[in-house]
Design a protein around this motif. Sequence first.
Motif, PDB file in Angstrom:
ATOM      1  N   ARG A 201      24.755  59.709  23.712  1.00 42.48           N
ATOM      2  CA  ARG A 201      25.569  59.625  24.219  1.00 42.48           C
ATOM      3  C   ARG A 201      24.805  59.571  25.882  1.00 42.48           C
ATOM      4  NH1 ARG A 201      31.636  63.068  24.973  1.00 42.48           N
ATOM      5  NH2 ARG A 201      31.864  62.533  27.837  1.00 42.48           N
ATOM      6  N   VAL A 202      23.965  60.485  26.056  1.00 43.33           N
ATOM      7  CA  VAL A 202      23.606  60.691  27.003  1.00 43.33           C
ATOM      8  C   VAL A 202      22.383  59.345  27.901  1.00 43.33           C
ATOM      9  CG1 VAL A 202      21.856  61.691  28.808  1.00 43.33           C
ATOM     10  CG2 VAL A 202      22.799  63.169  27.681  1.00 43.33           C
ATOM     11  N   GLU A 203      22.037  58.756  26.538  1.00 42.40           N
ATOM     12  CA  GLU A 203      21.234  57.942  26.621  1.00 42.40           C
ATOM     13  C   GLU A 203      22.605  56.689  26.493  1.00 42.40           C
ATOM     14  OE1 GLU A 203      18.236  54.309  25.654  1.00 42.40           O
ATOM     15  OE2 GLU A 203      17.923  56.701  26.045  1.00 42.40           O
ATOM     16  N   THR A 204      22.930  56.523  26.000  1.00 46.93           N
ATOM     17  CA  THR A 204      24.466  55.303  26.460  1.00 46.93           C
ATOM     18  C   THR A 204      25.048  55.431  27.793  1.00 46.93           C
ATOM     19  OG1 THR A 204      25.292  55.504  24.671  1.00 46.93           O
ATOM     20  CG2 THR A 204      26.925  54.333  26.233  1.00 46.93           C
ATOM     21  N   SER A 205      25.286  56.511  28.380  1.00 50.65           N
ATOM     22  CA  SER A 205      25.502  56.372  30.012  1.00 50.65           C
ATOM     23  C   SER A 205      24.324  56.226  30.952  1.00 50.65           C
ATOM     24  CB  SER A 205      25.696  57.949  30.516  1.00 50.65           C
ATOM     25  OG  SER A 205      27.000  58.534  29.564  1.00 50.65           O
ATOM     26  N   MET A 206      23.451  56.542  30.479  1.00 48.60           N
ATOM     27  CA  MET A 206      21.490  56.017  30.764  1.00 48.60           C
ATOM     28  C   MET A 206      21.912  53.673  31.088  1.00 48.60           C
ATOM     29  SD  MET A 206      20.479  58.010  32.756  1.00 48.60           S
ATOM     30  CE  MET A 206      19.139  57.863  33.616  1.00 48.60           C
ATOM     31  N   ASN A 207      22.064  53.755  30.311  1.00 46.98           N
ATOM     32  CA  ASN A 207      22.047  52.326  30.050  1.00 46.98           C
ATOM     33  C   ASN A 207      22.869  51.278  30.907  1.00 46.98           C
ATOM     34  OD1 ASN A 207      19.856  52.690  27.935  1.00 46.98           O
ATOM     35  ND2 ASN A 207      21.206  52.638  26.250  1.00 46.98           N
ATOM     36  N   ARG A 208      23.935  52.398  31.012  1.00 45.99           N
ATOM     37  CA  ARG A 208      25.358  51.618  31.804  1.00 45.99           C
ATOM     38  C   ARG A 208      24.731  51.867  33.315  1.00 45.99           C
ATOM     39  NH1 ARG A 208      28.965  55.109  29.898  1.00 45.99           N
ATOM     40  NH2 ARG A 208      29.478  54.535  27.787  1.00 45.99           N
ATOM     41  N   ARG A 209      24.195  52.907  32.913  1.00 43.85           N
ATOM     42  CA  ARG A 209      24.343  52.719  34.772  1.00 43.85           C
ATOM     43  C   ARG A 209      22.792  51.771  34.829  1.00 43.85           C
ATOM     44  NH1 ARG A 209      20.268  54.639  38.212  1.00 43.85           N
ATOM     45  NH2 ARG A 209      20.957  55.527  40.291  1.00 43.85           N
ATOM     46  N   GLU A 217      13.193  46.301  37.909  1.00 44.76           N
ATOM     47  CA  GLU A 217      12.309  47.244  37.355  1.00 44.76           C
ATOM     48  C   GLU A 217      13.558  47.706  36.376  1.00 44.76           C
ATOM     49  OE1 GLU A 217      10.447  50.217  40.087  1.00 44.76           O
ATOM     50  OE2 GLU A 217       9.316  48.692  40.965  1.00 44.76           O
ATOM     51  N   VAL A 218      14.771  47.275  36.313  1.00 43.90           N
ATOM     52  CA  VAL A 218      16.124  47.811  35.737  1.00 43.90           C
ATOM     53  C   VAL A 218      15.183  48.502  34.172  1.00 43.90           C
ATOM     54  CG1 VAL A 218      18.725  48.094  34.725  1.00 43.90           C
ATOM     55  CG2 VAL A 218      17.950  46.042  36.613  1.00 43.90           C
ATOM     56  N   GLY A 219      15.100  47.671  33.566  1.00 41.90           N
ATOM     57  CA  GLY A 219      13.908  48.276  31.571  1.00 41.90           C
ATOM     58  C   GLY A 219      12.969  49.503  32.562  1.00 41.90           C
ATOM     59  N   GLU A 220      12.981  49.256  33.519  1.00 39.66           N
ATOM     60  CA  GLU A 220      11.663  50.582  33.875  1.00 39.66           C
ATOM     61  C   GLU A 220      12.171  51.410  34.196  1.00 39.66           C
ATOM     62  OE1 GLU A 220       8.459  48.694  36.086  1.00 39.66           O
ATOM     63  OE2 GLU A 220       7.649  47.233  34.297  1.00 39.66           O
ATOM     64  N   VAL A 239      15.783  71.231  18.745  1.00 37.51           N
ATOM     65  CA  VAL A 239      15.232  70.433  20.248  1.00 37.51           C
ATOM     66  C   VAL A 239      15.472  69.474  19.412  1.00 37.51           C
ATOM     67  CG1 VAL A 239      12.783  69.887  20.953  1.00 37.51           C
ATOM     68  CG2 VAL A 239      13.266  72.979  20.119  1.00 37.51           C
ATOM     69  N   VAL A 240      15.848  68.173  20.719  1.00 37.21           N
ATOM     70  CA  VAL A 240      15.445  67.137  20.642  1.00 37.21           C
ATOM     71  C   VAL A 240      14.616  66.415  21.817  1.00 37.21           C
ATOM     72  CG1 VAL A 240      16.906  64.541  20.835  1.00 37.21           C
ATOM     73  CG2 VAL A 240      17.929  66.176  19.893  1.00 37.21           C
ATOM     74  N   ASN A 241      13.169  65.714  21.121  1.00 31.81           N
ATOM     75  CA  ASN A 241      12.850  65.277  22.569  1.00 31.81           C
ATOM     76  C   ASN A 241      12.420  64.007  22.511  1.00 31.81           C
ATOM     77  OD1 ASN A 241       9.609  64.877  23.754  1.00 31.81           O
ATOM     78  ND2 ASN A 241       9.160  66.468  23.291  1.00 31.81           N
ATOM     79  N   CYS A 242      13.244  63.465  24.062  1.00 35.34           N
ATOM     80  CA  CYS A 242      12.688  61.684  24.015  1.00 35.34           C
ATOM     81  C   CYS A 242      11.507  62.122  25.496  1.00 35.34           C
ATOM     82  CB  CYS A 242      14.133  61.535  24.862  1.00 35.34           C
ATOM     83  SG  CYS A 242      15.191  62.047  24.172  1.00 35.34           S
ATOM     84  N   GLY A 243      10.010  61.877  24.503  1.00 37.67           N
ATOM     85  CA  GLY A 243       9.311  61.724  25.098  1.00 37.67           C
ATOM     86  C   GLY A 243       8.705  62.264  26.532  1.00 37.67           C
ATOM     87  N   HIS A 244       8.932  63.774  25.976  1.00 37.40           N
ATOM     88  CA  HIS A 244       8.667  64.680  26.855  1.00 37.40           C
ATOM     89  C   HIS A 244       6.686  65.583  26.620  1.00 37.40           C
ATOM     90  CE1 HIS A 244      10.120  65.946  30.923  1.00 37.40           C
ATOM     91  NE2 HIS A 244       9.702  67.879  30.975  1.00 37.40           N
ATOM     92  N   SER A 263       8.458  62.753  18.356  1.00 35.81           N
ATOM     93  CA  SER A 263       9.302  62.476  19.063  1.00 35.81           C
ATOM     94  C   SER A 263       9.971  61.184  19.209  1.00 35.81           C
ATOM     95  CB  SER A 263       8.541  62.379  20.993  1.00 35.81           C
ATOM     96  OG  SER A 263       9.086  62.339  22.055  1.00 35.81           O
ATOM     97  N   ALA A 264      11.065  61.149  20.302  1.00 33.58           N
ATOM     98  CA  ALA A 264      12.030  60.210  20.198  1.00 33.58           C
ATOM     99  C   ALA A 264      11.143  59.205  21.793  1.00 33.58           C
ATOM    100  CB  ALA A 264      13.470  60.108  20.535  1.00 33.58           C
ATOM    101  N   PRO A 265      11.920  57.521  22.067  1.00 29.97           N
ATOM    102  CA  PRO A 265      11.425  56.883  23.254  1.00 29.97           C
ATOM    103  C   PRO A 265      12.517  58.124  24.255  1.00 29.97           C
ATOM    104  CG  PRO A 265      12.211  55.976  21.679  1.00 29.97           C
ATOM    105  CD  PRO A 265      12.208  57.458  21.013  1.00 29.97           C
ATOM    106  N   PRO A 266      11.814  57.733  25.607  1.00 27.96           N
ATOM    107  CA  PRO A 266      12.270  58.343  26.250  1.00 27.96           C
ATOM    108  C   PRO A 266      13.754  57.672  26.956  1.00 27.96           C
ATOM    109  CG  PRO A 266      10.472  57.562  27.289  1.00 27.96           C
ATOM    110  CD  PRO A 266      10.378  57.042  25.645  1.00 27.96           C
ATOM    111  N   LEU A 267      14.697  58.222  27.515  1.00 19.88           N
ATOM    112  CA  LEU A 267      16.235  57.854  27.477  1.00 19.88           C
ATOM    113  C   LEU A 267      16.178  56.158  28.638  1.00 19.88           C
ATOM    114  CD1 LEU A 267      18.006  61.233  28.526  1.00 19.88           C
ATOM    115  CD2 LEU A 267      18.082  59.699  26.624  1.00 19.88           C
ATOM    116  N   ASN A 268      16.927  55.576  27.790  1.00 16.31           N
ATOM    117  CA  ASN A 268      17.181  54.296  28.345  1.00 16.31           C
ATOM    118  C   ASN A 268      15.559  53.445  27.881  1.00 16.31           C
ATOM    119  OD1 ASN A 268      18.182  51.796  30.466  1.00 16.31           O
ATOM    120  ND2 ASN A 268      17.053  52.490  32.237  1.00 16.31           N
ATOM    121  N   LEU A 269      15.216  53.944  26.757  1.00 11.25           N
ATOM    122  CA  LEU A 269      14.166  52.696  26.137  1.00 11.25           C
ATOM    123  C   LEU A 269      14.949  53.300  24.340  1.00 11.25           C
ATOM    124  CD1 LEU A 269      10.455  53.242  27.478  1.00 11.25           C
ATOM    125  CD2 LEU A 269      12.237  52.017  28.242  1.00 11.25           C
TER     126      LEU A 269
END
Length: 371
Positions: A201-209, A217-220, A239-244, A263-269
């Motif tokens: 859900r946080v990922e979705t919010s970051m994508n929307r923003r 640089e939107v994709g970065e 623990v859920v790790n997003c590239g950290h 580890s999952a990809p960073p948020l927004n990726l």
Amino acid sequence: MRWLPVLYVAGVLLLEPITPVEWPISFLLVALPLVTAFAHGPAVVAGASVFAVVFEGVLAGTPCCAGRSVGYLWDRHYVADYVCTALVGALGTILAAHRTRRERTLADVRFVAEIAQRVLLRPVPQRIGNLLVDSFYLSADAEARIGGDLYEAVPTAHGVRLLIGDVRGKGLLAVETAAALLGAFREAAHDESDLPTLADRVETSMNRRAEQLAGSEVGERFVTAVFAEIRADEHAVRVVNCGHPPPLRIRHGEVRELDSGRSAPPLNLGMLVGEPYPLDVYPFRPGDQLLLYTDGITETRDPDGAFYPLVERLRSWAPLPPQELLERLHHDLLAFSGNRLRDDTAALTACLLPGREADDEADDEEDVAVT
């Protein structure tokens, strides 16, 4: 600094009687207004300028100074000195007024930055149920106070949920991204029943923003983050790790990275992979501490270029409670880097307090990572 003008005049008085007549030390008073402008306001500088002109006249007109038989009050060289001192005094007064305005502006900026930091990175509760929680933040820019590192601890019906994150980039955009992520996390932490869904859900919010932002640089514009959850009814940390950088568990002097290698990809990726967020579960028993941190800590260098040995340091500090542990880490980072941090740093720690019943049987369990 405030006493520097007085010390300067005292030095002139000491030199005047012991120098030859052809060395008019009183001419040094021409610099008194500028010396005063370092630490005082325009009114004091103007007063020091008047004092310097008058005192130069007193020294020039006194025959006994430096063994003179006559005074030189209106000698052309001394008159020129009076004029120069008056001009320097005028410039010093303007300089002091400008410096005072800049200091007031800087104080206002610092005040606004502190308010923004309290809103963005508000202090976490030091006690949440059976957890002791603490945090700290260090900005690489002492004047900025805030940057792209973030943390949060939220007590929910699903347990205490923790977040540590690091926004790519610097400046206002990084702060805005951190604010958007924290807002999404604080809201979703109460609604989502499991940690992978919360991260999604946080990922979705970051994508929307990101879609609302202009620029190439939107994709970065991504964020590395770790989501953690500690429930009161079980001795485990999810623990859920997003590239950290992986969190650290501190137990009886042992420091272990909680890293399953998934580890999952960073948020927004995350849309680039399209896979569910992997959930790892590790034993977390009374007395254990969990340390979440940003890479600004492990990438801190000493004057010789060596990286900060976080794990080695923590082994010697393991018995310390969360607040003292982070205070020691805070001061040690500054000492190690020579007070020259190259990146923002943040850390969040949680310590599980002993309950009424000790879970001694769990001490022999092996750490596991499950999806």
